[in-house]
Structures are given as structure tokens and as C-alpha cells.
Write a protein that holds these residues in place. Structure first.
Motif, PDB file in Angstrom:
ATOM      1  N   PRO A 114       0.819  -1.218   0.000  1.00 29.73           N
ATOM      2  CA  PRO A 114       0.000   0.000   0.000  1.00 29.73           C
ATOM      3  C   PRO A 114       0.850   1.264   0.000  1.00 29.73           C
ATOM      4  CG  PRO A 114       0.040  -0.973   2.187  1.00 29.73           C
ATOM      5  CD  PRO A 114       0.763  -1.931   1.290  1.00 29.73           C
ATOM      6  N   ALA A 115       0.268   2.341  -0.469  1.00 29.95           N
ATOM      7  CA  ALA A 115       0.955   3.631  -0.454  1.00 29.95           C
ATOM      8  C   ALA A 115       1.240   4.052   0.985  1.00 29.95           C
ATOM      9  CB  ALA A 115       0.099   4.685  -1.152  1.00 29.95           C
ATOM     10  N   GLY A 116       2.384   4.696   1.185  1.00 26.93           N
ATOM     11  CA  GLY A 116       2.778   5.152   2.513  1.00 26.93           C
ATOM     12  C   GLY A 116       3.659   4.176   3.257  1.00 26.93           C
ATOM     13  N   SER A 117       3.899   2.997   2.680  1.00 32.14           N
ATOM     14  CA  SER A 117       4.727   1.993   3.365  1.00 32.14           C
ATOM     15  C   SER A 117       6.206   2.304   3.169  1.00 32.14           C
ATOM     16  CB  SER A 117       4.428   0.591   2.825  1.00 32.14           C
ATOM     17  OG  SER A 117       3.076   0.256   2.985  1.00 32.14           O
ATOM     18  N   VAL A 118       6.961   2.152   4.251  1.00 32.97           N
ATOM     19  CA  VAL A 118       8.418   2.218   4.159  1.00 32.97           C
ATOM     20  C   VAL A 118       8.906   0.834   3.745  1.00 32.97           C
ATOM     21  CG1 VAL A 118      10.568   2.594   5.422  1.00 32.97           C
ATOM     22  CG2 VAL A 118       8.592   4.067   5.855  1.00 32.97           C
ATOM     23  N   VAL A 119       9.710   0.780   2.706  1.00 34.88           N
ATOM     24  CA  VAL A 119      10.089  -0.490   2.092  1.00 34.88           C
ATOM     25  C   VAL A 119      11.116  -1.222   2.954  1.00 34.88           C
ATOM     26  CG1 VAL A 119      11.225  -1.522   0.088  1.00 34.88           C
ATOM     27  CG2 VAL A 119       9.589   0.329  -0.224  1.00 34.88           C
ATOM     28  N   VAL A 120      10.895  -2.531   3.108  1.00 31.53           N
ATOM     29  CA  VAL A 120      11.875  -3.411   3.745  1.00 31.53           C
ATOM     30  C   VAL A 120      12.175  -4.547   2.780  1.00 31.53           C
ATOM     31  CG1 VAL A 120      11.174  -2.850   6.100  1.00 31.53           C
ATOM     32  CG2 VAL A 120      10.065  -4.745   4.902  1.00 31.53           C
ATOM     33  N   GLY A 121      13.317  -5.181   2.983  1.00 34.22           N
ATOM     34  CA  GLY A 121      13.787  -6.188   2.044  1.00 34.22           C
ATOM     35  C   GLY A 121      12.855  -7.359   1.869  1.00 34.22           C
ATOM     36  N   GLU A 122      12.106  -7.714   2.923  1.00 33.25           N
ATOM     37  CA  GLU A 122      11.220  -8.869   2.855  1.00 33.25           C
ATOM     38  C   GLU A 122      10.035  -8.666   1.907  1.00 33.25           C
ATOM     39  OE1 GLU A 122      13.391  -8.996   6.732  1.00 33.25           O
ATOM     40  OE2 GLU A 122      12.388  -7.488   5.512  1.00 33.25           O
ATOM     41  N   MET A 123       9.806  -7.435   1.435  1.00 31.41           N
ATOM     42  CA  MET A 123       8.682  -7.169   0.543  1.00 31.41           C
ATOM     43  C   MET A 123       8.957  -7.566  -0.897  1.00 31.41           C
ATOM     44  SD  MET A 123       7.413  -3.423   1.834  1.00 31.41           S
ATOM     45  CE  MET A 123       6.692  -3.152   3.456  1.00 31.41           C
ATOM     46  N   PHE A 124      10.223  -7.868  -1.237  1.00 34.27           N
ATOM     47  CA  PHE A 124      10.582  -8.090  -2.632  1.00 34.27           C
ATOM     48  C   PHE A 124      11.351  -9.393  -2.805  1.00 34.27           C
ATOM     49  CE2 PHE A 124       9.930  -3.582  -2.188  1.00 34.27           C
ATOM     50  CZ  PHE A 124       9.269  -3.232  -3.361  1.00 34.27           C
ATOM     51  N   ALA A 125      11.266  -9.915  -4.031  1.00 36.70           N
ATOM     52  CA  ALA A 125      12.003 -11.119  -4.402  1.00 36.70           C
ATOM     53  C   ALA A 125      12.524 -10.937  -5.825  1.00 36.70           C
ATOM     54  CB  ALA A 125      11.116 -12.356  -4.307  1.00 36.70           C
ATOM     55  N   LYS A 126      13.567 -11.677  -6.150  1.00 36.96           N
ATOM     56  CA  LYS A 126      14.156 -11.555  -7.484  1.00 36.96           C
ATOM     57  C   LYS A 126      13.180 -11.992  -8.562  1.00 36.96           C
ATOM     58  CE  LYS A 126      17.708 -10.537 -10.049  1.00 36.96           C
ATOM     59  NZ  LYS A 126      18.212  -9.158 -10.142  1.00 36.96           N
ATOM     60  N   GLU A 127      12.440 -13.037  -8.298  1.00 38.34           N
ATOM     61  CA  GLU A 127      11.446 -13.543  -9.237  1.00 38.34           C
ATOM     62  C   GLU A 127      10.052 -13.360  -8.646  1.00 38.34           C
ATOM     63  OE1 GLU A 127      12.046 -14.555 -12.232  1.00 38.34           O
ATOM     64  OE2 GLU A 127      14.239 -14.493 -12.084  1.00 38.34           O
ATOM     65  N   ALA A 128       9.143 -12.868  -9.483  1.00 39.64           N
ATOM     66  CA  ALA A 128       7.772 -12.669  -9.022  1.00 39.64           C
ATOM     67  C   ALA A 128       7.097 -14.021  -8.818  1.00 39.64           C
ATOM     68  CB  ALA A 128       6.986 -11.845 -10.038  1.00 39.64           C
ATOM     69  N   LYS A 129       6.367 -14.125  -7.735  1.00 43.73           N
ATOM     70  CA  LYS A 129       5.627 -15.352  -7.437  1.00 43.73           C
ATOM     71  C   LYS A 129       4.134 -15.070  -7.539  1.00 43.73           C
ATOM     72  CE  LYS A 129       9.191 -17.153  -4.319  1.00 43.73           C
ATOM     73  NZ  LYS A 129       9.489 -17.642  -2.954  1.00 43.73           N
ATOM     74  N   LEU A 130       3.489 -15.811  -8.436  1.00 45.99           N
ATOM     75  CA  LEU A 130       2.053 -15.612  -8.613  1.00 45.99           C
ATOM     76  C   LEU A 130       1.290 -16.275  -7.479  1.00 45.99           C
ATOM     77  CD1 LEU A 130       1.673 -16.299 -12.430  1.00 45.99           C
ATOM     78  CD2 LEU A 130       1.559 -14.087 -11.284  1.00 45.99           C
ATOM     79  N   PRO A 131       0.202 -15.658  -7.043  1.00 44.42           N
ATOM     80  CA  PRO A 131      -0.656 -16.317  -6.054  1.00 44.42           C
ATOM     81  C   PRO A 131      -1.235 -17.604  -6.638  1.00 44.42           C
ATOM     82  CG  PRO A 131      -1.169 -13.969  -6.242  1.00 44.42           C
ATOM     83  CD  PRO A 131      -0.255 -14.299  -7.376  1.00 44.42           C
ATOM     84  N   ALA A 132      -1.574 -18.519  -5.782  1.00 49.15           N
ATOM     85  CA  ALA A 132      -2.144 -19.792  -6.227  1.00 49.15           C
ATOM     86  C   ALA A 132      -3.429 -19.554  -7.006  1.00 49.15           C
ATOM     87  CB  ALA A 132      -2.412 -20.689  -5.025  1.00 49.15           C
ATOM     88  N   GLY A 133      -3.557 -20.227  -8.165  1.00 44.87           N
ATOM     89  CA  GLY A 133      -4.761 -20.107  -8.970  1.00 44.87           C
ATOM     90  C   GLY A 133      -4.817 -18.875  -9.845  1.00 44.87           C
ATOM     91  N   LYS A 134      -3.729 -18.095  -9.915  1.00 48.34           N
ATOM     92  CA  LYS A 134      -3.701 -16.876 -10.713  1.00 48.34           C
ATOM     93  C   LYS A 134      -2.718 -17.012 -11.874  1.00 48.34           C
ATOM     94  CE  LYS A 134      -6.554 -14.342  -8.230  1.00 48.34           C
ATOM     95  NZ  LYS A 134      -7.815 -13.782  -8.777  1.00 48.34           N
ATOM     96  N   ALA A 135      -2.903 -16.160 -12.879  1.00 49.46           N
ATOM     97  CA  ALA A 135      -2.015 -16.139 -14.040  1.00 49.46           C
ATOM     98  C   ALA A 135      -1.844 -14.696 -14.498  1.00 49.46           C
ATOM     99  CB  ALA A 135      -2.578 -16.997 -15.173  1.00 49.46           C
ATOM    100  N   SER A 136      -0.685 -14.397 -15.081  1.00 49.66           N
ATOM    101  CA  SER A 136      -0.416 -13.080 -15.651  1.00 49.66           C
ATOM    102  C   SER A 136      -0.587 -13.148 -17.159  1.00 49.66           C
ATOM    103  CB  SER A 136       1.001 -12.616 -15.301  1.00 49.66           C
ATOM    104  OG  SER A 136       1.091 -12.253 -13.945  1.00 49.66           O
ATOM    105  N   VAL A 137      -1.369 -12.231 -17.703  1.00 54.04           N
ATOM    106  CA  VAL A 137      -1.639 -12.215 -19.141  1.00 54.04           C
ATOM    107  C   VAL A 137      -1.317 -10.823 -19.678  1.00 54.04           C
ATOM    108  CG1 VAL A 137      -3.374 -12.521 -20.937  1.00 54.04           C
ATOM    109  CG2 VAL A 137      -3.452 -13.934 -18.877  1.00 54.04           C
ATOM    110  N   GLY A 138      -0.555 -10.775 -20.760  1.00 55.62           N
ATOM    111  CA  GLY A 138      -0.233  -9.509 -21.402  1.00 55.62           C
ATOM    112  C   GLY A 138      -1.273  -9.144 -22.443  1.00 55.62           C
ATOM    113  N   VAL A 139      -1.672  -7.887 -22.457  1.00 55.61           N
ATOM    114  CA  VAL A 139      -2.702  -7.412 -23.386  1.00 55.61           C
ATOM    115  C   VAL A 139      -2.202  -6.127 -24.039  1.00 55.61           C
ATOM    116  CG1 VAL A 139      -5.080  -6.626 -23.634  1.00 55.61           C
ATOM    117  CG2 VAL A 139      -4.526  -8.391 -21.956  1.00 55.61           C
TER     118      VAL A 139
END
Length: 238
Positions: A115-140
Motif C-alpha cells: 500500500p501507499a505510505g509503506s516504508v520499504v523493507v527487504g522482505e517485501m521483494f524477491a528476485k522472481e515474481a511469485k504468482l498467487p495460487a490459482g492466478k495467471a499473468s496475461v499480457g494485453v
């Protein structure tokens, strides 16, 4: 005879009891001293002063870190338009992402929505994006008019199939064709990434979106997108 009477009178006065002077009082007992309590009081004062000094020193030990200014969806990245720098008190127990690490962290992906206003910490990010279970990314890939002009990452949208009218067809056939080709593909999806037209000389108004959708809807959306028959509409998010 007279001499004896005066002498007797003087003797009577000298026999009266002598009153003690005001300054003559009994000595008061000496006060009992407690060196242990005095030492404890001094120790507490020193500890309080030391604690206050440490707080002042820690308050002055500040670092410049990354803060999110706009929502970042899961799989999104930090950039100059959705983040800024702020000063915070340094704390070894918190893995702040320092502003000097910005060029590195912008290549990572958010493991969940930030969310907006959050101070970033290292645990918020990963080198590779992980999709939530049952979801897919589609380019349009969309042309101007097929998406809201102010669409941005984090928006909730719906996807509709839209078709082009055949030349020379009648109004009735046009209406039938329109009603059959214009139908809802996805009731709700999440915009992950928005990429503008890469042509720097002539802007065509085209944009490429990456949508997070239910895995079951991915095939239909990808098929319509490849045919250029997708329109995106913003809807209220849940």
C-alpha cells in the motif's frame, strides 16, 4: 536593728530559684545517616542521564530509505513515479531498503501488494515474481480507446471482447454481430504493469497491460488479446 533587716531581705531574694537562660537547651540526638540510600539515588540519577543521552544519540543516527507513494501490486516493481526517499531512525533489527540501493531494488518484484505510505523493507521483494495460487499473468496490447486514459498499476478492471463490423453488412446483422462479439471475458482482474508506447518519435496511444487474472480465464483472454479484440474497463475493486 535596721542593718539586720536589710540583710535578711537580701538573703530572701538570693534564695529564689534561678531560671535557665533561653539559649540553654538539651542537645538533639544526631540524625542517622544512610549512605546506601544516598549511593542508590546517585546511581539512579546517573542511569537516567545516560539513558537520555543514548536516546538523543540514537535519534540523531538517521538513514535515507525508500518509501512507497503509490500502491504497488503483487509482482510490481519500485520506480521513481511510485516511490520517494524519507529519513528514519536507523534500527539494525529492521531491514530497510536504503535509498542508495534504489537501482538494485527496482529490478525486484513485490511478493504481495504494497500500500501507499509503506516504508520499504527487504522482505517485501524477491528476485522472481511469485504468482498467487490459482492466478495467471496475461499480457494485453491495447490501442487508444480500448482502455481508460488514466489506467495505472493496481487498478481493478473488467475485460470485454469487442469485434469490428464487416463492411457492407446490414444494420440487423451489424447488431447481431455486435451483440455476439461484445461479451464479458473477465468480470474482475488486477492491473499489474502498464507500459506505454515505446515509439519515442510518434505516439500512437497504444499501451501494453499485464493483468493478473484467474487461471481459468487466462486462455480466453489471451486468445482475444492476440486478435486485438479486448477492451478494458475500470471497475470498483473488492
Amino acid at each position: 536593728m535596721k542593718i539586720q533587716e536589710r540583710t535578711g531581705a537580701g538573703a530572701g531574694r538570693s534564695a529564689a530559684p534561678v531560671q535557665p537562660s533561653v539559649g540553654d537547651r538539651l542537645p538533639s540526638p544526631p540524625r542517622e545517616r544512610k549512605p546506601a540510600l544516598a549511593a542508590l539515588a546517585v546511581l539512579l540519577i546517573l542511569l537516567g542521564a545516560l539513558g537520555a543521552t543514548m536516546l538523543v544519540l540514537r535519534a540523531g543516527d538517521r538513514v535515507e530509505v525508500v518509501k512507497v507513494t503509490a500502491p504497488i501490486p503483487a509482482g510490481g516493481s519500485i520506480n521513481k513515479s511510485n516511490s520517494t526517499s524519507v529519513m528514519v531512525a536507523d534500527d539494525p533489527g529492521i531491514h530497510y531498503v536504503k535509498w542508495e540501493q534504489f537501482d538494485t531494488i527496482k529490478t525486484y518484484k513485490a511478493v504481495s501488494a504494497i500500500p501507499a505510505g509503506s516504508v520499504v523493507v527487504g522482505e517485501m521483494f524477491a528476485k522472481e515474481a511469485k504468482l498467487p495460487a490459482g492466478k495467471a499473468s496475461v499480457g494485453v496490447a491495447l490501442k487508444e480507446g480500448q482502455y481508460p486514459s488514466d489506467i495505472k498499476s493496481g487498478d481493478s478492471v473488467a475485460a470485454y471482447r469487442v469485434g469490428t463490423r464487416s463492411a457492407g453488412s446490414s444494420d440487423a446483422s451489424d447488431n447481431d454481430s455486435s451483440s455476439s462479439s461484445s461479451n464479458a471475458l473477465i468480470a474482475e482482474a488486477r492491473v499489474e504493469i502498464v507500459t506505454k508506447d515505446s515509439d519515442s518519435t510518434v505516439s500512437t496511444g497504444s499501451k501494453s497491460l499485464t493483468l493478473l487474472v484467474d487461471e481459468a480465464d487466462a486462455a480466453a483472454l489471451a486468445s482475444a488479446a492476440s486478435a486485438g479484440e479486448v477492451a478494458i474497463v475500470r471497475v470498483p475493486g473488492k
